[in-house]
Write a protein that holds these residues in place. Structure first.
Motif, PDB file in Angstrom:
ATOM      1  N   ALA A 195       1.100  -1.075   0.062  1.00 42.72           N
ATOM      2  CA  ALA A 195       0.410  -0.386   0.159  1.00 42.72           C
ATOM      3  C   ALA A 195       0.842   0.808  -0.101  1.00 42.72           C
ATOM      4  CB  ALA A 195      -1.121   0.335   1.261  1.00 42.72           C
ATOM      5  N   CYS A 196       1.709   1.108  -1.132  1.00 42.63           N
ATOM      6  CA  CYS A 196       2.142   2.506  -1.018  1.00 42.63           C
ATOM      7  C   CYS A 196       1.685   3.886  -1.654  1.00 42.63           C
ATOM      8  CB  CYS A 196       4.226   2.203  -1.980  1.00 42.63           C
ATOM      9  SG  CYS A 196       3.729   1.565  -3.332  1.00 42.63           S
ATOM     10  N   GLY A 197       0.885   3.627  -2.427  1.00 40.14           N
ATOM     11  CA  GLY A 197       0.604   4.481  -2.899  1.00 40.14           C
ATOM     12  C   GLY A 197       1.287   5.257  -4.576  1.00 40.14           C
ATOM     13  N   ASP A 198       1.740   4.141  -4.908  1.00 36.11           N
ATOM     14  CA  ASP A 198       2.624   5.043  -6.036  1.00 36.11           C
ATOM     15  C   ASP A 198       3.281   3.774  -6.625  1.00 36.11           C
ATOM     16  OD1 ASP A 198       5.438   6.551  -6.348  1.00 36.11           O
ATOM     17  OD2 ASP A 198       3.790   6.203  -7.370  1.00 36.11           O
ATOM     18  N   CYS A 199       2.229   3.242  -7.198  1.00 33.90           N
ATOM     19  CA  CYS A 199       2.424   1.914  -8.024  1.00 33.90           C
ATOM     20  C   CYS A 199       2.920   2.104  -9.438  1.00 33.90           C
ATOM     21  CB  CYS A 199       0.869   0.840  -8.084  1.00 33.90           C
ATOM     22  SG  CYS A 199       1.650  -0.544  -8.565  1.00 33.90           S
ATOM     23  N   ARG A 200       4.135   1.159  -9.195  1.00 35.20           N
ATOM     24  CA  ARG A 200       5.189   1.100 -10.169  1.00 35.20           C
ATOM     25  C   ARG A 200       5.190  -0.520 -11.121  1.00 35.20           C
ATOM     26  NH1 ARG A 200       9.036   4.392  -9.350  1.00 35.20           N
ATOM     27  NH2 ARG A 200       8.251   5.362  -7.516  1.00 35.20           N
ATOM     28  N   LEU A 201       4.265  -1.111 -10.854  1.00 33.13           N
ATOM     29  CA  LEU A 201       3.721  -2.373 -11.566  1.00 33.13           C
ATOM     30  C   LEU A 201       4.275  -2.430 -13.172  1.00 33.13           C
ATOM     31  CD1 LEU A 201       1.144  -4.026  -8.679  1.00 33.13           C
ATOM     32  CD2 LEU A 201       3.612  -4.856  -9.461  1.00 33.13           C
ATOM     33  N   ALA A 202       3.693  -1.464 -13.568  1.00 38.22           N
ATOM     34  CA  ALA A 202       3.647  -1.346 -14.749  1.00 38.22           C
ATOM     35  C   ALA A 202       4.582  -1.606 -15.972  1.00 38.22           C
ATOM     36  CB  ALA A 202       3.035   0.673 -15.882  1.00 38.22           C
ATOM     37  N   GLU A 203       6.369  -0.549 -14.858  1.00 39.15           N
ATOM     38  CA  GLU A 203       7.828  -0.958 -15.426  1.00 39.15           C
ATOM     39  C   GLU A 203       8.139  -2.061 -14.781  1.00 39.15           C
ATOM     40  OE1 GLU A 203       8.277   2.279 -16.545  1.00 39.15           O
ATOM     41  OE2 GLU A 203       5.921   2.868 -15.977  1.00 39.15           O
ATOM     42  N   THR A 204       8.017  -2.914 -13.784  1.00 35.18           N
ATOM     43  CA  THR A 204       9.149  -3.466 -13.415  1.00 35.18           C
ATOM     44  C   THR A 204       7.186  -5.484 -13.897  1.00 35.18           C
ATOM     45  OG1 THR A 204       6.729  -3.950 -11.309  1.00 35.18           O
ATOM     46  CG2 THR A 204       9.139  -2.687 -11.578  1.00 35.18           C
ATOM     47  N   ALA A 205       6.776  -4.987 -15.175  1.00 37.47           N
ATOM     48  CA  ALA A 205       6.253  -6.366 -15.062  1.00 37.47           C
ATOM     49  C   ALA A 205       5.387  -7.069 -14.308  1.00 37.47           C
ATOM     50  CB  ALA A 205       7.416  -7.280 -15.837  1.00 37.47           C
ATOM     51  N   GLY A 206       4.829  -6.728 -13.468  1.00 32.38           N
ATOM     52  CA  GLY A 206       3.811  -6.751 -12.271  1.00 32.38           C
ATOM     53  C   GLY A 206       4.297  -7.648 -11.279  1.00 32.38           C
ATOM     54  N   ILE A 207       5.920  -7.081 -11.028  1.00 36.31           N
ATOM     55  CA  ILE A 207       6.358  -7.461 -10.011  1.00 36.31           C
ATOM     56  C   ILE A 207       6.863  -6.881  -9.032  1.00 36.31           C
ATOM     57  CG2 ILE A 207       7.736  -8.453  -8.652  1.00 36.31           C
ATOM     58  CD1 ILE A 207       8.532 -10.162 -11.700  1.00 36.31           C
ATOM     59  N   CYS A 208       6.449  -7.021  -7.349  1.00 34.77           N
ATOM     60  CA  CYS A 208       6.475  -5.400  -6.977  1.00 34.77           C
ATOM     61  C   CYS A 208       7.775  -5.038  -6.053  1.00 34.77           C
ATOM     62  CB  CYS A 208       4.983  -5.470  -5.752  1.00 34.77           C
ATOM     63  SG  CYS A 208       4.866  -4.011  -4.580  1.00 34.77           S
ATOM     64  N   PRO A 209       8.246  -4.121  -6.941  1.00 35.30           N
ATOM     65  CA  PRO A 209       9.695  -3.830  -6.027  1.00 35.30           C
ATOM     66  C   PRO A 209       9.552  -3.922  -4.320  1.00 35.30           C
ATOM     67  CG  PRO A 209       9.635  -2.325  -7.423  1.00 35.30           C
ATOM     68  CD  PRO A 209       8.544  -3.353  -8.058  1.00 35.30           C
ATOM     69  N   ILE A 210       9.197  -3.177  -4.565  1.00 38.38           N
ATOM     70  CA  ILE A 210       8.255  -2.634  -2.358  1.00 38.38           C
ATOM     71  C   ILE A 210       8.468  -3.693  -1.617  1.00 38.38           C
ATOM     72  CG2 ILE A 210       7.729  -0.981  -1.268  1.00 38.38           C
ATOM     73  CD1 ILE A 210       8.950   0.303  -3.525  1.00 38.38           C
ATOM     74  N   THR A 211       7.507  -4.572  -1.833  1.00 39.55           N
ATOM     75  CA  THR A 211       7.561  -6.236  -1.219  1.00 39.55           C
ATOM     76  C   THR A 211       8.433  -7.252  -1.321  1.00 39.55           C
ATOM     77  OG1 THR A 211       5.824  -6.520  -2.616  1.00 39.55           O
ATOM     78  CG2 THR A 211       4.747  -4.745  -0.923  1.00 39.55           C
ATOM     79  N   ARG A 212       8.500  -7.298  -2.936  1.00 40.33           N
ATOM     80  CA  ARG A 212       9.285  -8.665  -3.043  1.00 40.33           C
ATOM     81  C   ARG A 212      10.864  -8.389  -2.194  1.00 40.33           C
ATOM     82  NH1 ARG A 212       5.961 -12.275  -7.903  1.00 40.33           N
ATOM     83  NH2 ARG A 212       8.013 -13.407  -6.453  1.00 40.33           N
ATOM     84  N   CYS A 213      11.080  -7.294  -3.014  1.00 36.30           N
ATOM     85  CA  CYS A 213      13.022  -7.008  -3.097  1.00 36.30           C
ATOM     86  C   CYS A 213      12.842  -6.434  -1.347  1.00 36.30           C
ATOM     87  CB  CYS A 213      12.785  -5.714  -3.478  1.00 36.30           C
ATOM     88  SG  CYS A 213      15.014  -5.376  -3.143  1.00 36.30           S
ATOM     89  N   THR A 214      13.251  -6.976  -0.377  1.00 36.70           N
ATOM     90  CA  THR A 214      13.700  -7.011   0.788  1.00 36.70           C
ATOM     91  C   THR A 214      14.366  -5.442   1.040  1.00 36.70           C
ATOM     92  OG1 THR A 214      15.210  -7.130   2.776  1.00 36.70           O
ATOM     93  CG2 THR A 214      16.257  -7.811   0.633  1.00 36.70           C
ATOM     94  N   LYS A 215      15.246  -4.190   0.212  1.00 32.14           N
ATOM     95  CA  LYS A 215      15.172  -3.110   0.074  1.00 32.14           C
ATOM     96  C   LYS A 215      14.816  -2.267  -0.372  1.00 32.14           C
ATOM     97  CE  LYS A 215      20.456  -5.717  -0.116  1.00 32.14           C
ATOM     98  NZ  LYS A 215      21.421  -5.177  -0.017  1.00 32.14           N
ATOM     99  N   GLY A 216      13.652  -3.234  -1.057  1.00 29.01           N
ATOM    100  CA  GLY A 216      12.972  -1.905  -1.527  1.00 29.01           C
ATOM    101  C   GLY A 216      12.986  -1.452  -2.669  1.00 29.01           C
ATOM    102  N   ILE A 217      14.855  -1.616  -3.396  1.00 31.34           N
ATOM    103  CA  ILE A 217      14.932  -0.156  -4.086  1.00 31.34           C
ATOM    104  C   ILE A 217      14.332  -0.607  -5.309  1.00 31.34           C
ATOM    105  CG2 ILE A 217      16.977  -0.427  -3.198  1.00 31.34           C
ATOM    106  CD1 ILE A 217      18.176  -2.445  -5.126  1.00 31.34           C
ATOM    107  N   LEU A 218      14.558   0.637  -6.615  1.00 35.77           N
ATOM    108  CA  LEU A 218      13.673   0.789  -8.206  1.00 35.77           C
ATOM    109  C   LEU A 218      14.807   0.887  -9.132  1.00 35.77           C
ATOM    110  CD1 LEU A 218      11.500   3.783  -7.291  1.00 35.77           C
ATOM    111  CD2 LEU A 218      11.183   1.475  -7.034  1.00 35.77           C
ATOM    112  N   ASN A 219      15.812   1.144  -8.870  1.00 35.60           N
ATOM    113  CA  ASN A 219      16.788   0.492  -9.946  1.00 35.60           C
ATOM    114  C   ASN A 219      17.870  -0.715  -9.007  1.00 35.60           C
ATOM    115  OD1 ASN A 219      16.718   2.685 -11.335  1.00 35.60           O
ATOM    116  ND2 ASN A 219      16.903   3.675  -9.009  1.00 35.60           N
TER     117      ASN A 219
END
Lengths: 219, 300, 702
Positions: free
Chosen positions: A127-151
């Motif tokens: 619930a980050c309020g800033d969904c970017r699943l369009a950029e990451t092929a439907g895989i959330c980097p916030i929840t599924r990456c332990t560091k939540g990094i975008l690059n």
């Protein structure tokens, strides 16, 4: 169980309240679990010498809407405390609706997730309020990456798994593979600037009601 | 115009040598100072690690100040794990003002591998965003858009993982770091020359300087431990066997030999622009490695 | 489970009706017997209760146990998996081992109106039974000396022992039915004149049909019904060495097999169609072939000539053409294919028809059968009812019983002037084929046939050919039942959160999402294992039969109450699968509750045991709890897995409460692991030690 017994200790008549929607689906707070908890508390009480509790169990359709809670007034009047197996929302709505009765949480609400198979749940949304699943092929980097990094990825990935938990996949490896399949790897090559961590600052509220004057005839 | 001594050296064709010092867990910096003194004239720059492996220690910024005091050339390591963008920008201003201008921008290991597993991981930024932010500070504005009074100038570096088992995403990351402003790279520990060669074939197209990371192992057990627990390290079975095949007490000696061998190969084959020696707790043997590796350090 | 504080839905549950669907076996049975119920009781080893259920639905279970043509088995859906359940054999087992012969029957007279029953075949006997139970004075008029109709003079002894018929007749006499044997009724007016208020005609169909060929009257040619009558009355007609039987029905089989037991050396059956079209029971055909009888297909006699003391029979070969009125392919003679054979005797058994005296004044229809209203069984004469073979033509014993029962109730309506209301709403029945994805998951267990008398023994006398199951065979056969219509349903759709748990965990892939996104549990696929009922997070699923719903709760409360009254310590509660308690010898030793303090709670499959039950046992003083399954004989899938899941969950809770998780144990869930009795002994020892330890701890604390 220990924690629950500790928080209900000072109260005699306890209403064990389940929730019939999300908590039922995730197997944590529906009628089945309320019944199980009730049974376990009775065993605990039977085997200790100082049992003062009496329990009433009930499950409402949802705890997060006042209208459902209005149905509980009689039962709450008979209770010294409510132990709610609803999520954190339910506990707080109950407390707001019944301010004269202590409302205690019976579960630790942890995340929003999906059922991988019966009995296994994985977090999917923060619930980050800033969904970017369009950029990451439907895989959330916030929840599924332990560091939540975008690059991503970081250098800690080994065998496609995360450095923090070797049973969990590295999200960025998954993102790479899926983008490759979709032939959209350029999305991963883009620079993503730092997140806005306060899209809606806490305490948070969303209003969809438009601010319109209420007339007499046409509403 | 170079921003720092180290940057000057980067701009030449010489073979660079850097090393890193791990600060103490505590306020007693005497041993660290001793290591700094030992190494400052033998290498081109000294990294001070920052809560490495998520274990709380005396900070990199403090260590770099000490390096300056002792007359050495410091490289500050900044991770995104422990500080948000305000804190990092503030630290960068302090660092620059005290003559610490070489910055290694890292994402940072996850909190789970360290000794404060219940801490809140910050990760307000990642390494790429950190590089960009530092570069943008150089143009006189902070991240919020306000003007800076006293504008810093940095020599920026980052890390890269040539021996990653799935290399393609790492290459994308590498390119993003270059685009964001990294001038030099210190790699994760390398053990397999062939992988390094493949990586350098790809990386040499970019106008950045790459220093091969050399880890000094002291035993097979240490190697296996690092394999299992330290992110970014993959020690090959051949090396583990080599380390196992010694008498008790001679592990470190063998480790030094392996490290020196790797350094010589890198230098002779001109694979990289230099090496970055990580002695992890055995900083005192670094001079020996330098000797055995036939490295000559250029005095600063 | 939580007796003190019932949840709202528990109260809702108590008021909810029986939603079980009538399984196809019950629907196919002319008497609509509760087959599913008694088969399940046999599977539990409760033979006397099974017999009780059988007697509730059938006046003469022992007769049916021998000769019923089992339409239930033909409809049995287990046949879609492997072979149908051997229901008749199970009924026979229940009758023999449940002591049917010893059950007395009583009736008292409540009405004045007398009823006369003409004919003492199965329809007449059944009508007498039910009328007597309703309280009417009943008289049976039988032309022959002994009662039974076709049961006595048609069906040979090796299929239905005479003592069985005698016992049933005696039971009727004990109930107060008046018997007038050797009395042939010629006119009904006389009966009304002497005071009977209603008459039930069930004269049967004993008149053999004629073949319609030359030489049919020759000596040496007998009709099947007459032949069987003579045999069954104890006469031993001399047949000579070579005998031909013409026909393909049960009478033809009976005649041929009776001939084998007399002096005939070679018996041939001549049938004008092929084996597929033969109306006789397949088992009869099989046994006939076993006994050495030769069946010649696609052949029919056209002429008989008596020559030199023998019969010269000319036959023609047939081929099958278009279907005729009966739906079977019409046999067409093949031109110029005649051939002759010589026999000593020819028995014509091509069918029978009723022979109703014209003085009865009732209207007759096709095949000389009596015409009746299908619902009230009334004829054109007031007060005169008819049923059985006299109305339907030759049919089965069970159909006749159903007819007799129906007549009894309709006569009661007539005499009491009540409107004959027939239940228009047929109970919802279950139909439909099992889907392949479900059939695949059903455990395949071979059908065990009941044993038969050895061939050598058969030809010697008319002893019963079909023998009865042993205990283990019967129980294992009964376990194969799929429990059609007794499965799970989502009773509280409003509680269902569509969490998909039932869909995911059903071992038989039964629940599915319909187009509207609602979960459906199709009753015709559900295998009634009970796993989804116990696992549903919203407790929205229940078993359809009210008995099943509360079974464990009630047994548990009963056990706990009894345990509270006894002084034996420490108290151990054992949940034991009812199906295995008997079948698996390993658990039989548990019945010796001489081991102080053990109380067994029988459950109908441990998959139905929920965590709440286990915890309740601990709450009410249980120091140890064990769960015993029926091992590898369990006919349902995944039961062990789910029991263990629940056990782990309860063990975790016990630990958090401060109780040792070892206080909960399981035995015999999968393949029999060693000696269950020994493991149980060890468990009891452990509980004893743990109790002692906690007592000491308490004392130290104080």
């Amino acid at each position: 169980m220990e924690e629950i017994r500790r928080v209900i200790a000072p109260y005699e008549r306890i209403l064990l309240l389940g929730c019939g929607t999300c908590m039922t689906v995730c197997g944590a707070g529906g009628e089945h679990e309320v019944s199980f908890l009730h049974s376990a508390l009775r065993v605990a009480q039977a085997r200790s010498s100082d049992g003062i509790h009496s329990f009433l169990e009930y499950t409402v359709k949802r705890q997060c809407d006042f209208e459902f809670l209005d149905l509980l007034v009689d039962k709450v009047n008979e209770a010294d405390a409510i132990l709610s197996l609803g999520c954190g929302i339910g506990v707080q709505v109950l407390a707001e609706r019944f301010p004269d009765v202590p409302v205690l949480p019976g579960v630790n609400t942890s995340f929003m997730g999906m059922t991988k198979e019966w009995g296994v749940w994985d977090e999917r949304c923060a619930a980050c309020g800033d969904c970017r699943l369009a950029e990451t092929a439907g895989i959330c980097p916030i929840t599924r990456c332990t560091k939540g990094i975008l690059n991503g990825p970081c250098a800690g990935t080994k065998n496609g798994k995360c450095e923090a938990n070797k049973d969990m996949d590295c999200a960025w490896v998954l993102i790479y593979k899926r983008l490759e399949k979709l032939q959209q790897l350029e999305k991963m090559r883009r620079y993503y600037p730092p997140r806005n961590f306060r899209v809606i600052p806490r305490p948070r509220r969303i209003v969809i009601k438009a601010d319109v004057e209420q007339g007499e005839d046409n509403g | 115009m170079a921003n720092s001594l180290f940057e000057e050296k980067l701009n030449t064709d010489g073979f660079l040598v850097t090393t890193e010092i791990g600060p103490p867990k505590g306020a007693d910096v005497s041993e660290m100072v001793h290591h700094i003194d030992l190494l400052k004239d033998k290498v081109d720059a000294i990294n001070v690690t920052d809560n490495q492996s998520s274990v709380m220690r005396f900070p990199s910024l403090g260590g770099c100040l000490l390096v300056r005091e002792c007359g050495g050339e410091p490289i500050i390591q900044i991770t995104c794990r422990d500080r948000n963008r305000l804190a990092i920008q503030a630290d960068l201003l302090l660092a620059y003002s005290r003559g610490i201008k070489n910055v290694l921008c890292l994402t940072g290991d996850s909190v789970d591998v360290g000794d404060h597993k219940e801490a809140k991981p910050v990760f307000d930024l990642d390494s790429v965003q950190l590089l960009r932010m530092a570069r943008e500070m150089e143009s006189g504005k902070d991240m919020g858009g306000s003007e800076l009074r006293g504008v810093p100038q940095f020599c920026l570096g980052a890390s890269v993982h040539p021996e990653a088992d799935f290399i393609e995403p790492q290459l994308i990351k590498f390119e993003k770091k270059v685009a964001a402003g990294a001038q030099f790279f210190q790699t994760q520990g390398i053990f397999d020359i062939a992988s390094l060669r493949r990586f350098m074939q790809y990386a040499s197209q970019f106008n950045v300087k790459i220093l091969a990371g050399i880890i000094v192992l002291s035993s097979a057990r240490m190697a296996r431990y690092m394999n299992d627990n330290v992110p970014g390290i993959i020690v090959s079975q051949a090396i583990i066997d080599e380390l196992a095949d010694v008498e008790k007490g001679k592990g470190l000696q063998r480790g030094i030999e392996i490290a020196a061998r790797l350094i010589k190969t890198v230098k002779e084959e001109k694979l990289c622009h230099g090496v970055h020696i990580m002695a992890v707790g055995n900083e005192s043997v670094v001079p020996d490695i330098l000797e055995v590796g036939e490295l000559i350090s250029m005095p600063g | 489970m939580n007796v003190g504080n019932k949840s709202y839905s528990e109260s809702r549950l108590e008021r909810s009706p029986d939603h079980s669907l009538m399984p196809p076996c019950q629907f196919a049975c002319p008497l609509h017997m509760e087959i599913g119920a008694y088969v399940d009781l046999v599977a539990q080893g409760k033979i006397m209760e099974a017999l009780q259920v059988i007697r509730d639905g059938n006046p003469f279970p022992s007769i049916c146990a021998y000769v019923c043509t089992h339409p239930c088995e033909d409809a049995c859906r287990r046949g879609q998996v492997d072979k149908p359940i051997a229901i008749r054999a199970l009924k026979r087992f229940a009758v023999e081992f449940g002591g049917d012969r010893m059950i007395g029957a009583e009736a008292e007279t409540k009405h004045e109106e007398k009823v006369a029953i003409v004919g003492s075949g199965p329809a007449g006997l059944a009508c007498a039974y039910y009328l007597r139970k309703l309280g009417y004075p009943v008289t049976i008029f039988e032309a022959y000396t002994k009662l039974g109709g076709m049961l006595r003079v048609g069906i040979p002894q090796y299929r239905l022992p005479r003592e069985v018929v005698d016992t049933e007749v005696q039971r009727l006499v004990n109930m107060g039915v008046e018997i007038k044997a050797n009395t042939r009724i010629i006119s009904l007016d006389l009966l009304f004149d002497i005071g009977y208020k209603a008459v039930f005609i069930t004269v049967g169909a004993h008149q053999s049909l004629r073949m319609g060929i030359d030489g049919e009257e020759s000596p040496g040619v007998i009709d099947g019904a007459t032949f069987l009558r003579e045999v069954n009355l104890g006469l031993k007609p001399s047949l000579g060495e070579e005998v031909a039987v013409v026909g393909g029905g049960n009478v033809a089989m009976d005649a041929a097999r009776a001939a084998v037991r007399l002096d005939a050396k070679k018996v041939s059956i001549l049938y004008r169609r092929t084996r597929q079209e033969m109306p006789a029971d397949p088992r009869e055909i099989e046994q006939a072939l076993e006994e050495g009888i030769d069946i010649v297909y696609l052949v029919a006699p056209t002429r008989i000539k008596r020559e030199n003391g023998r019969l010269n029979v000319t036959c023609v070969r047939m081929e099958l053409g278009e279907p005729d009125g009966s739906g079977r392919q019409r046999p067409i003679p093949i031109k110029d294919s005649e051939f002759s054979e010589e026999f000593d005797t020819l028995i014509a058994a091509i069918g029978q028809a009723p022979r109703t005296p014209s003085d009865f004044g009732v209207r007759l229809g096709r095949g000389s059968t009596i015409q009746v209203d299908p619902i009230t069984l009334t004829t054109n004469r007031a007060g005169v009812f008819a049923g059985g073979d006299a109305v339907t033509g030759p049919a089965t014993v069970t159909q006749a019983l159903a007819s007799g029962r129906q007549a009894a109730f309709r006569i009661d309506d007539y005499l009491q002037h009540t409107y004959p209301l027939v239940n228009k709403e047929a109970e919802k029945t279950l139909s439909g084929e099992l889907l392949p994805k479900t059939v695949e998951m059903i455990k395949k267990i071979e059908r065990v046939e009941p044993p038969s008398l050895a061939l050598e023994a058969r030809a010697k006398d008319f002893g019963t050919v079909e023998l009865v199951y042993g205990w283990e065979e019967a129980i294992n056969e009964a376990r194969r039942c799929l429990r059609c219509g007794m499965g799970a349903e989502i009773l509280f759709q409003d509680k269902c959160a569509t969490c998909l748990t039932c869909l995911r965990i059903c071992p038989y892939h039964v629940p599915y999402l319909d187009k509207g996104g609602t979960i459906q549990i199709p009753p015709d696929q559900c295998q009634a294992c009970g796993i989804c009922v116990a696992e549903c997070p919203a407790k929205a699923i229940v078993l359809r039969k009210p008995y099943d719903r509360r079974h464990v709760d009630e047994e548990l409360e009963h056990a706990l109450k009894s345990a509270a009254e006894s002084k034996s310590k420490p108290l151990i509660i054992g949940f034991c699968c009812q199906y295995g308690l008997f079948g698996t010898g390993a658990l039989a030793s548990l019945w010796r509750e001489s081991k102080a303090g053990i109380w067994i709670v029988p459950v109908l499959c441990v998959a139905k045991l929920e965590e709440g039950h286990i915890l309740r046992a601990f709450e009410m003083g249980g120091e140890g709890v064990f769960i015993a399954g029926c091992g590898e004989q369990c006919s349902r899938e995944n039961t062990a897995f789910w029991v263990l899941q629940r056990v782990e969950k309860v063990r975790r809770a016990l630990f958090q409460i401060g109780l040792e998780p070892e206080r909960l144990q399981t035995f015999n869930l999968r393949a029999s692991e060693g000696d269950a009795a020994e493991a149980l002994d060890n468990f009891i020892g452990l509980i004893g030690r743990l109790c002692l330890a906690s007592v000491i701890k308490q004392e130290v604390r104080s």
